[in-house]
Design an enzyme around this catalytic site. Sequence first.
Site, PDB file in Angstrom:
ATOM      1  N   GLU A 160       0.806  -1.241   0.000  1.00 22.36           N
ATOM      2  CA  GLU A 160       0.000   0.000   0.000  1.00 22.36           C
ATOM      3  C   GLU A 160       0.831   1.279   0.000  1.00 22.36           C
ATOM      4  OE1 GLU A 160      -2.706  -0.564   3.290  1.00 22.36           O
ATOM      5  OE2 GLU A 160      -3.470  -2.437   2.478  1.00 22.36           O
ATOM      6  N   GLU A 265      -6.151 -10.757  -1.062  1.00 23.17           N
ATOM      7  CA  GLU A 265      -6.945 -10.538   0.166  1.00 23.17           C
ATOM      8  C   GLU A 265      -8.431 -10.525  -0.199  1.00 23.17           C
ATOM      9  OE1 GLU A 265      -5.581  -7.117   2.393  1.00 23.17           O
ATOM     10  OE2 GLU A 265      -3.472  -7.571   2.003  1.00 23.17           O
TER      11      GLU A 265
HETATM   12  O1  9MR Z   1      -7.249  -8.142   8.546  1.00 17.53           O
HETATM   13  C1  9MR Z   1      -6.320  -7.311   9.234  1.00 17.53           C
HETATM   14  C2  9MR Z   1      -6.926  -6.848  10.544  1.00 17.53           C
HETATM   15  O2  9MR Z   1      -7.053  -7.935  11.430  1.00 17.53           O
HETATM   16  C3  9MR Z   1      -6.053  -5.777  11.154  1.00 17.53           C
HETATM   17  O3  9MR Z   1      -6.692  -5.242  12.299  1.00 17.53           O
HETATM   18  C4  9MR Z   1      -5.774  -4.688  10.150  1.00 17.53           C
HETATM   19  C5  9MR Z   1      -4.866  -3.661  10.803  1.00 17.53           C
HETATM   20  O4  9MR Z   1      -4.065  -2.992  10.009  1.00 17.53           O
HETATM   21  O5  9MR Z   1      -5.174  -5.227   8.985  1.00 17.53           O
HETATM   22  C6  9MR Z   1      -6.008  -6.136   8.328  1.00 17.53           C
HETATM   23  O6  9MR Z   1      -5.392  -6.607   7.152  1.00 17.53           O
HETATM   24  C7  9MR Z   1      -5.117  -5.636   6.130  1.00 17.53           C
HETATM   25  C8  9MR Z   1      -3.928  -6.110   5.372  1.00 17.53           C
HETATM   26  O7  9MR Z   1      -2.848  -6.355   6.238  1.00 17.53           O
HETATM   27  C9  9MR Z   1      -3.523  -5.103   4.318  1.00 17.53           C
HETATM   28  N1  9MR Z   1      -4.637  -4.769   3.462  1.00 17.53           N
HETATM   29  C10 9MR Z   1      -5.854  -4.407   4.106  1.00 17.53           C
HETATM   30  C11 9MR Z   1      -6.239  -5.489   5.112  1.00 17.53           C
HETATM   31  C12 9MR Z   1      -7.565  -5.188   5.719  1.00 17.53           C
HETATM   32  O8  9MR Z   1      -7.457  -4.012   6.464  1.00 17.53           O
END
Ligand code: 9MR
Length: 371
Positions: A160, A265
């Site tokens: 990102e 994802e």
């Molecule tokens: O699914 C993840 C969630 O449990 C966390 O709280 C969050 C915090 O940053 O990150 C989520 O995963 C993310 C991923 O690492 C990067 N792309 C977006 C995902 C959803 O937020």
Amino acid sequence: MIQIKQIATTRMAGLLLAGCALLPGATFGQTIPSLKDTFKNDFGIGTALHNAQFEERDPQTTQFIVRHFNMATPENIMKSAPIHPKWDTYNFEPADRLVEFGKKHNIQINGHTLIWHSQLPAFMRGMKSRDSVRTFFEDHIKTVAGRYEGKILSWDVVNEALNEDGTMRKSVFLDYLGDEYVTEAFRLTQKASPTTELYYNDYNNEKPAKRAGCIALIKKIQAAGVRIDGVGIQGHWHVGRVPFKDIEESILQYAALGLKVMFTELDIEVLPRNFQGAEVGQRMTANEQSNPYVNGLPDAVQQQLAADYEALFKLFLKHKDKVTRVTFWGVNDGNTWLNNWPIRGRTNYPLLFDRSNQPKPAFYKVVALKQ
Ligand code: 9MR
């Protein structure tokens, strides 16, 4: 509708027959097709995992995961805050366990993620000198990527780094290291972990403006003679609004750069949202309409979800020579992050399996594409 009913009837018959021959400890879940086997000649099928799952706290969950997935991404434990909590302290235990889990069950691990502006360790907050940011950046990549060399399949090296308009996102890395930091991250990871595949990962990078920025970033890495093996399109989409055209165009354009394309994802959310994407910092305020399906998903939405997944997998199959992996962001609807974002405590339904690991109509539509 009719097709689903027919499949459901066939499935019931299958369950009854198979039920007679079940081994002790087996579950009815074993009588449905395995996702990973269904697509074994096409692409890998992954899921995001959290501690309870890879620590195998529940044997039935383990059995279910192992049956349907051949790849896994740690949902949180390899991010920099949990894995590198203090300047000179690393917490490798959970990631080591995940690697063991993968080895034991023949599940390849996609490391997520080395350099991301979010979920940074507390000691990074307020860091105000180029030297300290540089030291963190180098030590972190060297130590973490180095530890898992030869043990995991791939790294989301940078996650990102882009804004929606394709420009570089403001972050501590951009501020102190300049926009070369992305290329540099790939260079350092390649050095620390030469046999690991290296990916750039983002959400909404199927949209034209952000895609253009992503392509520019990739070309820059390649022009510097640094290796990049693939690009991850996260795939956090919304029911009835999946951007199929942009997705197909992106598969073609990224593949034309010589890269593997993967959906890293995947989830299709069904609840009201006033923006698109997966910017974790963005939130919405709850109101009377924001959690409408607490008692179940209406049939019309369920069918739309199934149709969206079907069309999506049709597209993935059409481009299976370019798409190497499809990873769902969660195992079932009970453990998706979308139950708690952008509003806490909602009841969401974005995946192929319901809260009891039972296949949803979307599952049958997807596997039917191969039958
Ligand atoms: O699914 C993840 C969630 O449990 C966390 O709280 C969050 C915090 O940053 O990150 C989520 O995963 C993310 C991923 O690492 C990067 N792309 C977006 C995902 C959803 O937020």
